[in-house]
Structures are given as C-alpha cells and as structure tokens.
Design a protein around this motif. Structure first.
Motif, PDB file in Angstrom:
ATOM      1  N   ALA A 382       0.820  -1.215   0.000  1.00 39.11           N
ATOM      2  CA  ALA A 382       0.000   0.000   0.000  1.00 39.11           C
ATOM      3  C   ALA A 382       0.849   1.259   0.000  1.00 39.11           C
ATOM      4  CB  ALA A 382      -0.930  -0.006   1.212  1.00 39.11           C
ATOM      5  N   MET A 383       2.091   1.184   0.471  1.00 41.12           N
ATOM      6  CA  MET A 383       2.975   2.346   0.515  1.00 41.12           C
ATOM      7  C   MET A 383       4.150   2.194  -0.445  1.00 41.12           C
ATOM      8  SD  MET A 383       3.047   3.083   4.636  1.00 41.12           S
ATOM      9  CE  MET A 383       3.825   4.690   4.481  1.00 41.12           C
ATOM     10  N   SER A 384       4.088   1.212  -1.311  1.00 43.49           N
ATOM     11  CA  SER A 384       5.223   0.952  -2.204  1.00 43.49           C
ATOM     12  C   SER A 384       5.335   2.014  -3.289  1.00 43.49           C
ATOM     13  CB  SER A 384       5.085  -0.429  -2.841  1.00 43.49           C
ATOM     14  OG  SER A 384       3.945  -0.480  -3.683  1.00 43.49           O
ATOM     15  N   SER A 385       6.521   2.103  -3.874  1.00 40.61           N
ATOM     16  CA  SER A 385       6.764   3.057  -4.953  1.00 40.61           C
ATOM     17  C   SER A 385       7.594   2.390  -6.045  1.00 40.61           C
ATOM     18  CB  SER A 385       7.509   4.289  -4.422  1.00 40.61           C
ATOM     19  OG  SER A 385       8.892   4.000  -4.232  1.00 40.61           O
ATOM     20  N   ASN A 386       7.759   3.091  -7.126  1.00 43.97           N
ATOM     21  CA  ASN A 386       8.570   2.589  -8.241  1.00 43.97           C
ATOM     22  C   ASN A 386       9.944   3.255  -8.256  1.00 43.97           C
ATOM     23  OD1 ASN A 386       8.882   0.884 -10.486  1.00 43.97           O
ATOM     24  ND2 ASN A 386       8.352   2.517 -11.910  1.00 43.97           N
ATOM     25  N   HIS A 387      10.449   3.576  -7.077  1.00 41.98           N
ATOM     26  CA  HIS A 387      11.761   4.214  -6.982  1.00 41.98           C
ATOM     27  C   HIS A 387      12.819   3.348  -7.666  1.00 41.98           C
ATOM     28  CE1 HIS A 387      14.809   6.854  -5.642  1.00 41.98           C
ATOM     29  NE2 HIS A 387      15.207   6.175  -4.574  1.00 41.98           N
ATOM     30  N   CYS A 388      13.673   3.965  -8.447  1.00 46.48           N
ATOM     31  CA  CYS A 388      14.678   3.279  -9.266  1.00 46.48           C
ATOM     32  C   CYS A 388      14.021   2.312 -10.268  1.00 46.48           C
ATOM     33  CB  CYS A 388      15.691   2.530  -8.401  1.00 46.48           C
ATOM     34  SG  CYS A 388      16.748   3.602  -7.401  1.00 46.48           S
ATOM     35  N   MET A 389      12.724   2.490 -10.493  1.00 46.57           N
ATOM     36  CA  MET A 389      11.950   1.625 -11.383  1.00 46.57           C
ATOM     37  C   MET A 389      12.073   0.159 -10.963  1.00 46.57           C
ATOM     38  SD  MET A 389      12.256   3.475 -15.102  1.00 46.57           S
ATOM     39  CE  MET A 389      10.769   2.631 -15.683  1.00 46.57           C
TER      40      MET A 389
END
Length: 399
Positions: A382-389
């Motif tokens: 729920a808090m994840s991101s695509n940081h560094c893809m």
C-alpha cells in the motif's frame, strides 16, 4: 523445527527445513512469481478479525470493526475481509472509496476519514450520501456543509495524547501539535459551523498512534481519558471511533496485546456498558502478521569484515524498517546446516537507508536462496513506490 518466537500453526519450517504457510512452500510460490512477492494467509486474517470482535462483544450498543484500507488494498484481500464478516471499511481518499464499493462494501459500511481534504474530494463524498464522514478540520467541515446540508457527521478530534509501538514518536499521531484532528479550543466553533448548515454531529473519531502493545496500555488509557471532555460536549453521541493502532509483535521481546486488559481499559474510561457504540478501524492488527514479503538473495559476500546479503527488493517495497524503525523478522525459506552468522540484509535500491536489518543473526544463506520478511502484510504494497523503477511485485492470498 525450532522454537523461534514467530512460529505458529500456519507458518513453520517442515521436516525438510522448507518454510511453509498454510502447508504451501513459500519458496515455491516465490520462484513461480519471477520476482519479489507478498503472500498473505487468509485463515490468519479471519482469526485476527474474530479475536478483535470477540474482545468487543457486549461492550455497549453494537460495536463495529472497520478495516483501514490504507494498510493493504489488495482486492482479493478486501473481498475476503468482506466475506469474513468485517463490519465495514475505513477509507481516506476518493479512490479508496471507489475501491471499497468495487469490493462489495455498501455506502453505509464505509467510513471516510481524510486529512487536508480538497474540494474535489468533498465532491466525491457528496455523491455518496450514505458514507459516514469524519471531518478533521474546521475548513473541511465548512466546505462539506456547503455541499451536504443536513448530513449526519463525525468529528476527528485531537486530544493531545498519543500512543505508538515502543513509544516511538514517529508512530504517535496526536501526542504533539499535528495536522490531525480538531482541538478542544476549536470544538465549540465546529458545532457552530455544523449548526449553520443543519448538520448533526453524532460521532467522534480519534486515531492516536500505531502498533501499541502491552507496555503502552497506560498511554492508551490516557488517550481515552483525554477524549472524555470532547465526549461530554456531544449531546446526541451515537458512537466513538477509537481508531486503529492495536499492534502485533515485531520482535522476540514483544508479547501479543492482551485484549482482555485492553477491553478493561475501554470499560473503565467509557463505562460498562458505554452509552454509545464503540467503533474501531484496525489495519495492521488484521493483516500485518498474516503477510510476508519474499525476496531472493542475489549477493552474499563480506565487505570490510562485515557480512552482507543483498536481495532483489528494497525499501520501496516495504518502507517501515527504513522510515519507522519497525523491524521485519527475516526467516530463510530453506534451513541449511551450519551455525548462524551475523549479517546485514540490504536491498537493491541505490540509497544508503535501504537496509532491511543491520547485524542480525541468520542461519547460512547462499546466493539463490529465498528469504521471507515476516509482518509485511500491512503498509507494504500500500505504501510501495517505483523508486529506481524497481516497484514490480506479485501478491498471493493463500488458504
């Protein structure tokens, strides 16, 4: 195979040393996923729900357990909660509101508790007249009134007392001046605004922190008593929502929350029975210890005398260890012979804080092995991101 603190009937290493969840090989699921994956135990979720509902049973008029969607919005999980008898769901954005409806929750089973609410948000709320709304500012209360004259509403209050896991300041929402809630000195003004628009305030809400356990129960007691001056000023109070925050053990030193002692504190503060219904909106308690993140060890080596294990996922998939110092228990999916070794488990994001565990003890791990990070069922995806893809992951609900 062992006496580790986290072992339960549904999660354990079998006789072959393979970690299983509800009898299924965790490693096998992870390998088939082709990358990072989250696995959730459906039976554990329903057990957690039943435990909470039993603790509230008979405490005043009908109590309600509303699941906080912000903890985990995996659609099969939401539908399973609905089918398992959760009383409703708490949302904090228009998109969460829409998803709750798509998962089968009726409008009158949804509570909306937002902050810094925009006019666009309020337009969506106005289009759902049977959704319960908790206003956390005078501004949002006024703008809601302009759209929804005569609506029955709740106020989110801030009683300047909070409670969080191991007394962490980062997990304490109302122990200092924060953006959350209406303060006591604003309370009379809130009633004037509501009266101007013909709205009736019949509910109060507060969310004081996250993850509290037995050693924080006195702080929880203080939170409840600090809410009493607000409660006494509401002439037609139908319910008090005590928020979420009930925690689960993260480490061996943690013990499960004593729900009997927790209930006694509620009875002491509000009466036995209280003259109003008690609502609550747990997220973590229902799903956190039902879930795990499973990652592959791709790098095992020693640097400057320190043992490192690198894995194929990072803090962007589960931020709590890096941001809130909430640990995930790391368990090898396959037990190998040999003495445990002190290691640092690091993710694959090019940031210095991407460390899952610093100098923990693990049984031997080889490159290609899989590691399960327990207590990842809440506030992971729920808090994840695509940081560094590197934000790709799979999710599985297992029975």
């Amino acid at each position: 195979m062992g006496t580790s603190w986290w072992i339960r009937e549904d999660i354990n290493h079998n006789e072959a040393g393979i970690l299983t969840l509800n009898g299924q090989s965790v490693e096998r699921i992870a390998r088939s996923s082709g990358g990072p994956c989250f696995i959730y135990s459906a039976p554990r979720i329903s057990q957690n729900l039943e435990r909470l509902k039993s603790a509230l049973c008979g405490l005043g008029p009908k109590s309600r357990v509303l699941y906080a969607m912000k903890a985990n919005r995996f659609l099969p999980l939401l539908t399973y909660l609905k089918m398992s008898g959760v009383d409703g769901i708490d949302v904090c954005s228009p998109n969460e509101l829409r998803l709750a409806r798509q998962a089968g929750f009726a409008e009158n089973e949804i509570s909306y508790t937002g902050t810094s609410v925009s006019n666009a948000d309020l337009d969506i709320i106005a289009a759902h007249p049977d959704v319960w709304v908790n206003c956390d500012s005078l501004s949002s209360l006024k703008r809601l009134g302009q759209r929804c004259r005569g609506r029955e509403i709740g106020l989110r209050i801030n009683q300047k007392a909070g409670v969080g896991y191991h007394d962490s300041g980062k997990l304490n929402y109302t122990g200092a001046t924060t953006k959350f809630g209406i303060y006591e000195e604003q309370f009379d003004e809130a009633f004037k605004i509501a009266a101007h628009f013909g709205m009736e305030i019949t509910g109060l809400h507060f969310h004081a922190g996250c993850g509290y356990l037995n050693s924080q129960l006195e702080n929880f007691r203080n939170v409840l008593h600090r809410a009493l001056p607000f409660i006494e000023k509401v002439p037609n109070l139908k319910h008090v929502n005590i928020g979420g925050g009930v925690g689960v053990p993260h480490m061996e030193i943690d013990k499960p929350l004593d729900l009997s002692a927790w209930r006694l504190i509620l009875e002491e503060a509000f009466g036995d029975p209280p003259p109003f219904s008690i609502w609550m909106e747990p997220g973590d308690y229902l799903v956190k210890d039902a879930g795990m993140l499973v990652l592959e060890a791709n790098t095992v080596e020693t640097k400057n005398g320190r043992n490192f294990i690198g894995v194929n996922g990072g803090f962007n998939l589960h931020i709590e260890p890096a941001f809130y110092q909430l640990p995930l228990e790391i368990v090898p999916c396959r037990i190998r012979s040999g003495e445990s070794v002190e290691v640092t488990v690091a993710g694959n994001i090019n940031e210095a804080l991407d460390i899952f565990a610093d100098r923990c003890q693990l049984s031997p791990v080889e490159e290609g092995d899989y590691l399960a990070f327990l207590n990842a069922g809440g506030y992971g995806t729920a808090m994840s991101s695509n940081h560094c893809m590197r934000g790709t992951f799979s999710e599985y609900l297992v029975f």
